[in-house]
Design a protein around this motif. Structure first.
Motif, PDB file in Angstrom:
ATOM      1  N   ASN A 129       0.045   3.627  12.793  1.00 37.29           N
ATOM      2  CA  ASN A 129      -0.230   3.153  11.444  1.00 37.29           C
ATOM      3  C   ASN A 129      -1.725   3.124  11.165  1.00 37.29           C
ATOM      4  N   ILE A 133      -0.295   2.804   5.932  1.00 34.79           N
ATOM      5  CA  ILE A 133       0.822   2.869   4.999  1.00 34.79           C
ATOM      6  C   ILE A 133       1.462   1.500   4.859  1.00 34.79           C
ATOM      7  N   CYS A 134       2.309   1.371   3.856  1.00 35.78           N
ATOM      8  CA  CYS A 134       2.957   0.094   3.555  1.00 35.78           C
ATOM      9  C   CYS A 134       3.968  -0.253   4.641  1.00 35.78           C
ATOM     10  N   PRO A 453      -3.255   3.783   1.129  1.00 37.73           N
ATOM     11  CA  PRO A 453      -1.841   4.085   0.869  1.00 37.73           C
ATOM     12  C   PRO A 453      -1.004   2.815   0.739  1.00 37.73           C
ATOM     13  N   CYS A 454      -1.391   1.774   1.457  1.00 37.13           N
ATOM     14  CA  CYS A 454      -0.648   0.522   1.369  1.00 37.13           C
ATOM     15  C   CYS A 454      -0.737  -0.066  -0.027  1.00 37.13           C
ATOM     16  N   CYS A 458       2.830   3.208  -0.657  1.00 39.00           N
ATOM     17  CA  CYS A 458       3.369   4.380   0.041  1.00 39.00           C
ATOM     18  C   CYS A 458       3.912   3.970   1.407  1.00 39.00           C
ATOM     19  N   LYS A 459       5.162   4.366   1.674  1.00 38.93           N
ATOM     20  CA  LYS A 459       5.824   3.959   2.919  1.00 38.93           C
ATOM     21  C   LYS A 459       5.964   5.083   3.926  1.00 38.93           C
ATOM     22  N   GLU A 461       4.429   9.149   5.339  1.00 35.21           N
ATOM     23  CA  GLU A 461       3.328  10.100   5.348  1.00 35.21           C
ATOM     24  C   GLU A 461       3.791  11.429   5.919  1.00 35.21           C
ATOM     25  N   TYR A 472       1.055  11.356   1.191  1.00 40.62           N
ATOM     26  CA  TYR A 472       1.774  10.095   1.323  1.00 40.62           C
ATOM     27  C   TYR A 472       2.901  10.087   0.293  1.00 40.62           C
ATOM     28  N   CYS A 475       5.936   6.251  -2.659  1.00 39.75           N
ATOM     29  CA  CYS A 475       4.950   5.277  -3.124  1.00 39.75           C
ATOM     30  C   CYS A 475       5.564   4.420  -4.231  1.00 39.75           C
TER      31      CYS A 475
END
Length: 659
Positions: A129, A133-134, A453-454, A458-459, A461, A472, A475
């Protein structure tokens, strides 16, 4: 054979003595030393944004750091200039350069006592991570964040080390310029002195240019290139989180500064003056500068008693005061621009630090160098008087103002950034619990930039074969809109790169025209003060430079830049460097200060010209009156002689008749 072999042994020492007894060789050595000294200055200013990003400093803190070498310089400059008439000037220059070299080595020390650069800003320790990302199950983030903060409290700890290094650099640089200029002006031929000083100033400008170019090259390497293998570095040079190897250039510059200090240990205290033929006032100057048995006995108490009188006597000279104030305004402009122009280009036109420094070192500074040389050539070619020099400086600065004003309108608009000017997207990533330290800009499909991205929700990639993030997806901030739910890594394009070229052209012309006044104004000072106060006047001049320009200007510029910040970074609940600026406000305040200081220089040069014009008219009027008085007195003498001759003739006639 023995006699022949012995000749070289007797000739070599004479060649060595002759070489170090040559003012031209001293000019060469002094140019190399000042080139090395200002290489450090240019390199530090070229590394401002890199050090700021690495340790989370604000622009005002970096401005203070860039100006802190002037603290030690300001305290000692006048005393060193006064007591310089009683010491070995070349040897003092060499010792000072060695102290400055120690300070530069100290500036590079924080890299070696600090850990690796953490560019992820992610609380989670999961290696998969690092792009940020989320994550919806981020429950342990606060505990891991506190643990990480306890391990990496380094930014505030290294700042005093930077300040100490800058302090030593300033103390060591105290004797270099005043002693060098006075030494050259004392032993060079009067007609050649402006040319030598013009060369010296031009070479001095090359130093910062080399510093910027070296920073452009060195900052292409990752900061931890000595601690990590190339495979471990996941960032690219154009990534906003990139930090270059800022420490490497300081090691190179410190070594050069140490090497160029060595020749000064071999120059004589008093150099041969065989070439000085047209300067009858120079013997008194030599007594003042090199010292005699009487002046060497002056104690510190006597100096402190006479110090205010000498200062007031020097400052009562209106031409000296106005020219120095004009130079202070221009020096304040240069100090601020040199410190933050790289950051301005980087933020305003979305360029890398390496590219920005290359523009400054390859275009702006050479333009200033050509202007300084052209000013020295004009001064020597036409033999300008003090009044003509003031007129030349006034016109040059006025023209530079005309070229500087259009720069206010050449820039890029502020990009659309969530959390800053697009409030509709601030709530869409609340479920992700994005850490406040996270900074990894992405550009959404709608043209809005998110700081990670978080923050775009965005979950997922998508990576390429070499494990680099390509896109990403998934989202959450775009699902309720008509735009696709993806974001691209990196900031959004501002679309105004075509404005950079005209900006650089106008700024380089401004530098060239304003620099025409540099050598000319220095020679005005040297020609308007008495010979016995020349060295001390230079000391006061450099002291005023530091107190009124070099010390406050970078802090003032840094403060103005910080007021244009719209989104500050945070780390361990502490504010760090700025992530996003209002670019219009940044441009107007940064370049507005430039125009303000140029206008101040114009006013002072214009006033000096008017004062000189009035002095010349008064002198001409007095000369006319003296000529009239002389002519009247000569006429009266003729009348008296005629009367005497007539009376003598009458007396002779009477004597003849008597006989």
């Amino acid at each position: 054979m023995t006699a022949i072999e012995g000749n070289p042994q007797t000739v070599r020492p004479r060649r060595s003595i002759g070489l170090f007894n040559n003012i031209k060789f001293f000019v060469l050595c002094h140019g190399m030393l000042q080139l090395s000294q200002l290489l450090v200055s240019g390199y530090l200013k070229g590394s401002i944004t890199t050090i700021e990003r690495r340790y989370g400093f604000s622009s005002q803190m970096m401005g203070l750091l860039a100006a802190f070498n002037e603290v030690g310089n300001t305290v000692l400059i006048v005393f060193v200039s006064f007591f310089g008439s009683r010491v070995h000037r070349p040897r003092c220059i060499g010792i000072g350069a060695m102290i400055a070299s120690m300070g530069v080595f100290l500036i590079a020390l924080p890299h070696f006592i600090d850990g690796k650069y953490d560019y992820t800003g992610i609380n989670s320790n999961k290696k998969d991570n690092y792009s940020g990302i989320c994550q919806l199950d981020n429950n342990s983030s606060e505990e891991e964040s506190n643990q990480k903060c306890n391990q990496n409290k380094t930014g505030s700890g290294v700042y005093p080390i930077f300040l100490l290094g800058q302090l030593l650099l300033g103390i060591g640089g105290v004797p270099i310029q005043p002693f060098g200029i006075s030494y050259i002006d004392d032993y060079a031929e009067k007609r050649s002195s402006p040319f030598y000083l013009g060369i010296l100033f031009a070479v001095t400008v090359i130093g910062p240019a080399f510093g910027y170019m070296m920073s452009s090259a060195v900052l292409r390497f990752f900061v931890d290139v000595d601690k990590m293998s190339l495979g471990e570095i996941d960032l690219e040079n154009d990534d906003p989180r990139w930090v270059g190897a800022w420490w490497l250039g300081f090691l190179v510059a410190a070594t050069l500064l140490l090497l160029t200090s060595l020749p000064y240990m071999f120059f004589p205290r008093k150099m041969s003056r065989e070439e000085i033929e047209e300067a009858p006032a120079e013997p008194s100057t030599e007594k003042m500068v090199c010292g005699t048995d009487t002046t060497e006995e002056v104690s510190l108490t006597e100096f402190l008693k006479s110090f205010p009188k000498i200062v007031m006597r020097t400052l009562r000279n209106p031409i000296y005061l106005l020219v120095v104030l004009a130079q202070v305004n221009l020096a304040a402009m240069v100090a601020g621009l040199a410190t933050f122009m790289g950051k301005f280009i980087e933020k305003q036109f979305a360029k890398t630090s390496s590219f920005s420094n290359m523009m400054i070192g390859g275009i702006n500074i050479p333009s200033a160098m050509l202007g300084i040389m052209a000013g020295g050539i004009i001064l020597r070619r036409f033999g300008l008087s003090v009044r003509s020099s003031a007129l030349m400086c006034t016109i040059a600065v006025l023209v530079s103002v005309m070229f500087a004003i259009p720069l206010l309108f050449l820039g890029c608009p502020t990009q659309q950034v969530s959390e800053m000017n697009v409030h509709d997207f601030q709530q869409c990533s609340n479920a992700c619990s994005c850490p406040e330290e996270l900074f990894n800009p992405v550009c959404g499909s709608n043209g809005v930039e998110f700081r990670s991205p978080c923050h775009a929700g965005c979950k997922k990639e998508i990576r390429s074969k070499d494990s680099k993030v390509v896109n990403y997806t998934d989202c959450g901030c775009f699902k309720s809109t008509d735009f696709p739910d993806f974001a691209s890594p990196g900031p959004c394009n501002n679309g105004c790169n075509n404005r950079l070229i005209p900006f650089m052209i106008l700024s380089s012309i401004t530098c060239f025209v304003a620099s025409l006044s540099h050598t000319t104004s220095f020679m005005m000072i040297l020609r308007t003060v008495t010979p016995e106060d020349k060295s001390f006047a230079l000391g006061i001049q450099f002291m005023l430079f530091r107190v009124l320009a070099f010390l406050p200007a970078p802090v003032l510029y840094g403060r103005a830049i910080d007021t244009a910040c719209r989104l500050w970074g945070k780390k361990c609940k502490t504010m760090t460097s700025c992530h996003y600026y209002d670019l219009d406000m940044f441009r107007h305040r940064f370049l507005g200060l430039q125009i303000f200081f140029i206008c101040g220089g114009f006013v002072c040069f214009f006033l000096s010209f008017m004062v000189l014009r009035r002095i010349n008219s008064t002198q001409q009027r007095n000369e006319k009156m003296n000529n009239q008085i002389k002519s009247e007195s000569s006429q009266e003498m003729k009348d008296v002689k005629q009367m005497v001759s007539k009376s003598n003739g009458h007396c002779n006639t009477q004597s003849v008749l008597r006989e």
